[in-house]
Design an enzyme around this catalytic site. Structure first.
Site, PDB file in Angstrom:
ATOM      1  N   ASP A 270      45.172  54.132  51.522  1.00 60.25           N
ATOM      2  CA  ASP A 270      45.548  54.628  52.846  1.00 60.25           C
ATOM      3  C   ASP A 270      46.231  53.489  53.591  1.00 60.25           C
ATOM      4  O   ASP A 270      46.613  52.491  52.975  1.00 60.25           O
ATOM      5  CB  ASP A 270      44.334  55.217  53.583  1.00 60.25           C
ATOM      6  CG  ASP A 270      43.281  54.162  53.891  1.00 60.25           C
ATOM      7  OD1 ASP A 270      43.559  52.948  53.723  1.00 60.25           O
ATOM      8  OD2 ASP A 270      42.169  54.547  54.308  1.00 60.25           O
ATOM      9  N   GLU A 271      46.363  53.624  54.904  1.00 58.58           N
ATOM     10  CA  GLU A 271      47.149  52.608  55.623  1.00 58.58           C
ATOM     11  C   GLU A 271      46.374  51.326  55.905  1.00 58.58           C
ATOM     12  O   GLU A 271      46.922  50.361  56.414  1.00 58.58           O
ATOM     13  CB  GLU A 271      47.724  53.211  56.907  1.00 58.58           C
ATOM     14  CG  GLU A 271      48.807  54.242  56.605  1.00 58.58           C
ATOM     15  CD  GLU A 271      49.430  54.853  57.843  1.00 58.58           C
ATOM     16  OE1 GLU A 271      49.599  54.128  58.842  1.00 58.58           O
ATOM     17  OE2 GLU A 271      49.710  56.066  57.808  1.00 58.58           O
ATOM     18  N   GLY A 272      45.088  51.310  55.564  1.00 52.98           N
ATOM     19  CA  GLY A 272      44.303  50.090  55.766  1.00 52.98           C
ATOM     20  C   GLY A 272      44.333  49.199  54.534  1.00 52.98           C
ATOM     21  O   GLY A 272      45.031  49.474  53.549  1.00 52.98           O
TER      22      GLY A 272
ATOM     23  N   ARG B 208      59.980  43.746  55.016  1.00 55.25           N
ATOM     24  CA  ARG B 208      59.125  44.591  54.181  1.00 55.25           C
ATOM     25  C   ARG B 208      59.469  46.075  54.321  1.00 55.25           C
ATOM     26  O   ARG B 208      59.454  46.818  53.347  1.00 55.25           O
ATOM     27  CB  ARG B 208      57.660  44.349  54.552  1.00 55.25           C
ATOM     28  CG  ARG B 208      56.712  44.946  53.557  1.00 55.25           C
ATOM     29  CD  ARG B 208      55.285  44.710  53.955  1.00 55.25           C
ATOM     30  NE  ARG B 208      54.971  45.372  55.215  1.00 55.25           N
ATOM     31  CZ  ARG B 208      53.735  45.541  55.698  1.00 55.25           C
ATOM     32  NH1 ARG B 208      52.720  45.068  55.044  1.00 55.25           N
ATOM     33  NH2 ARG B 208      53.533  46.150  56.830  1.00 55.25           N
TER      34      ARG B 208
ATOM     35  N   HIS C 224      40.839  47.339  42.532  1.00 55.70           N
ATOM     36  CA  HIS C 224      40.359  46.196  43.317  1.00 55.70           C
ATOM     37  C   HIS C 224      39.175  45.545  42.590  1.00 55.70           C
ATOM     38  O   HIS C 224      38.243  46.248  42.187  1.00 55.70           O
ATOM     39  CB  HIS C 224      39.926  46.666  44.711  1.00 55.70           C
ATOM     40  CG  HIS C 224      39.538  45.522  45.592  1.00 55.70           C
ATOM     41  ND1 HIS C 224      40.470  44.673  46.156  1.00 55.70           N
ATOM     42  CD2 HIS C 224      38.325  45.065  45.987  1.00 55.70           C
ATOM     43  CE1 HIS C 224      39.845  43.747  46.859  1.00 55.70           C
ATOM     44  NE2 HIS C 224      38.536  43.960  46.775  1.00 55.70           N
TER      45      HIS C 224
ATOM     46  N   ALA D  95      36.528  45.584  32.645  1.00 53.47           N
ATOM     47  CA  ALA D  95      36.129  46.834  33.312  1.00 53.47           C
ATOM     48  C   ALA D  95      37.355  47.521  33.929  1.00 53.47           C
ATOM     49  O   ALA D  95      37.511  48.749  33.831  1.00 53.47           O
ATOM     50  CB  ALA D  95      35.073  46.543  34.377  1.00 53.47           C
TER      51      ALA D  95
ATOM     52  N   HIS E 147      38.023  42.024  34.478  1.00 54.17           N
ATOM     53  CA  HIS E 147      39.279  42.547  33.918  1.00 54.17           C
ATOM     54  C   HIS E 147      39.000  43.576  32.821  1.00 54.17           C
ATOM     55  O   HIS E 147      39.675  44.606  32.744  1.00 54.17           O
ATOM     56  CB  HIS E 147      40.151  41.408  33.391  1.00 54.17           C
ATOM     57  CG  HIS E 147      40.778  40.616  34.500  1.00 54.17           C
ATOM     58  ND1 HIS E 147      41.018  39.270  34.435  1.00 54.17           N
ATOM     59  CD2 HIS E 147      41.198  40.983  35.725  1.00 54.17           C
ATOM     60  CE1 HIS E 147      41.558  38.856  35.567  1.00 54.17           C
ATOM     61  NE2 HIS E 147      41.666  39.877  36.370  1.00 54.17           N
TER      62      HIS E 147
ATOM     63  N   ASN F 266      46.704  45.203  33.475  1.00 60.66           N
ATOM     64  CA  ASN F 266      46.314  46.576  33.843  1.00 60.66           C
ATOM     65  C   ASN F 266      47.420  47.568  33.504  1.00 60.66           C
ATOM     66  O   ASN F 266      47.137  48.688  33.056  1.00 60.66           O
ATOM     67  CB  ASN F 266      45.934  46.645  35.325  1.00 60.66           C
ATOM     68  CG  ASN F 266      44.522  46.148  35.560  1.00 60.66           C
ATOM     69  OD1 ASN F 266      43.553  46.822  35.237  1.00 60.66           O
ATOM     70  ND2 ASN F 266      44.413  44.928  36.089  1.00 60.66           N
TER      71      ASN F 266
ATOM     72  N   ASN G 179      44.903  52.201  43.718  1.00 59.85           N
ATOM     73  CA  ASN G 179      44.853  50.742  43.582  1.00 59.85           C
ATOM     74  C   ASN G 179      43.607  50.359  42.788  1.00 59.85           C
ATOM     75  O   ASN G 179      42.596  51.064  42.821  1.00 59.85           O
ATOM     76  CB  ASN G 179      44.782  50.120  44.987  1.00 59.85           C
ATOM     77  CG  ASN G 179      44.777  48.604  44.949  1.00 59.85           C
ATOM     78  OD1 ASN G 179      45.536  47.983  44.202  1.00 59.85           O
ATOM     79  ND2 ASN G 179      43.915  47.995  45.753  1.00 59.85           N
TER      80      ASN G 179
HETATM   81  C1  GRF Z   1      43.536  42.481  38.828  1.00 59.25           C
HETATM   82  O1  GRF Z   1      42.360  41.732  38.747  1.00 59.25           O
HETATM   83  C2  GRF Z   1      43.478  43.391  40.025  1.00 59.25           C
HETATM   84  O2  GRF Z   1      42.197  43.804  40.355  1.00 59.25           O
HETATM   85  C3  GRF Z   1      44.015  42.514  41.114  1.00 59.25           C
HETATM   86  O3  GRF Z   1      45.036  41.775  40.499  1.00 59.25           O
HETATM   87  C4  GRF Z   1      44.740  41.606  39.115  1.00 59.25           C
HETATM   88  C5  GRF Z   1      45.951  41.994  38.328  1.00 59.25           C
HETATM   89  O4  GRF Z   1      45.878  41.604  37.003  1.00 59.25           O
HETATM   90  N1  GRF Z   1      44.425  43.308  42.242  1.00 59.25           N
HETATM   91  P1  GRF Z   1      47.004  42.082  35.972  1.00 59.25           P
HETATM   92  O5  GRF Z   1      48.363  41.684  36.534  1.00 59.25           O
HETATM   93  O6  GRF Z   1      46.888  43.561  35.788  1.00 59.25           O
HETATM   94  O7  GRF Z   1      46.717  41.329  34.708  1.00 59.25           O
END
Ligand code: GRF
Length: 217
Positions: free
Chosen positions: A146-148, A70, A114, A178, A176, A20, A112
């Site tokens: 957000d914080e959740g 953390r 997801h 998409a 991936h 990504n 993020n």
């Molecule tokens: C992706 O599928 C993302 O949705 C998830 O972790 C994966 C990361 O893949 N949170 P990459 O490191 O970008 O190849």
């Protein structure tokens, strides 16, 4: 000499292979004023760091064992990003929960990716959760953080059909692919002011030209 217009400075946090991150580097970095200026990871050996270095982007590593916990680690990341004056923090496969203080400091400026259609299947192993649940359609969500856990305002979503044979590898590949389109597009839109959290404090995201820049009717 006139000052060059300020660019839109993007930081990426990633724990893994960084495909990504690569999509962001390939599709938006260096275009329309968007610059990836920092890539951080909790995993010193993450391939994402090598991808950033290959693109000439500054990197830093924040393994938990270097800190008391953390909160201290995330404070160090936040201070590093603030010193680089980043406008947006992109979590691209960053597999750690962020300390609430980090989220508050960059409120409305963290996104993020997801691998499911939120609010279905938040948290870890979203693709496995979707397969186990027997859904026929899943997908990808880009959202503000957000914080959740995976609970922030939704920016972009795309449906991905589960293959009839429910083959996990094929589904992962489709998800991936998409992600690699949607995440750079969301970064571009946010930089251009085309995706804005409802200013009335709601959880919806308004999509469209920045107010005042559209053509008069
Ligand atoms: C992706 O599928 C993302 O949705 C998830 O972790 C994966 C990361 O893949 N949170 P990459 O490191 O970008 O190849």
């Amino acid at each position: 000499m006139a000052q060059a217009p300020a660019g839109f400075r993007v930081a990426v946090l990633a724990s893994g292979t960084g495909t990504n991150l690569q999509a962001i580097l390939d599709r938006v970095h260096g275009r329309d004023g968007v610059e990836v200026v920092a890539v951080g990871s909790d995993k010193p050996g993450a391939a994402a760091l090598a991808r950033a270095a290959a693109a000439g982007v500054e990197t830093a590593q924040f393994p938990l064992e270097r800190f008391t916990g953390r909160a201290e680690r995330d404070l160090a990341i936040a201070d590093w990003l603030a010193s680089r004056e980043v406008d947006l923090v992109v979590l691209a496969g960053y597999m750690q929960l962020l300390d609430p203080a980090f989220v508050r400091r960059f409120a409305g400026r963290i996104v993020n990716v997801h691998p499911a259609l939120l609010p279905s299947f938040p948290g870890l192993e979203a693709i496995g959760q979707a397969l186990a649940h027997g859904v026929r359609i899943t997908g990808v969500t880009i959202h503000f953080v957000d914080e959740g856990v995976d609970s922030g305002p939704l920016i972009l979503q795309r449906a991905v059909p589960v293959p009839p044979d429910r083959d996990r590898e094929a589904l992962e590949a489709a998800i991936h692919a998409a992600e690699h389109e949607l995440l750079p597009e969301a970064v571009r839109m946010i930089a251009a002011g085309e995706a804005r959290v409802d200013p009335a404090g709601g959880r919806t995201v308004e999509i469209g030209p920045r107010p005042g820049t559209g053509n008069p009717a």
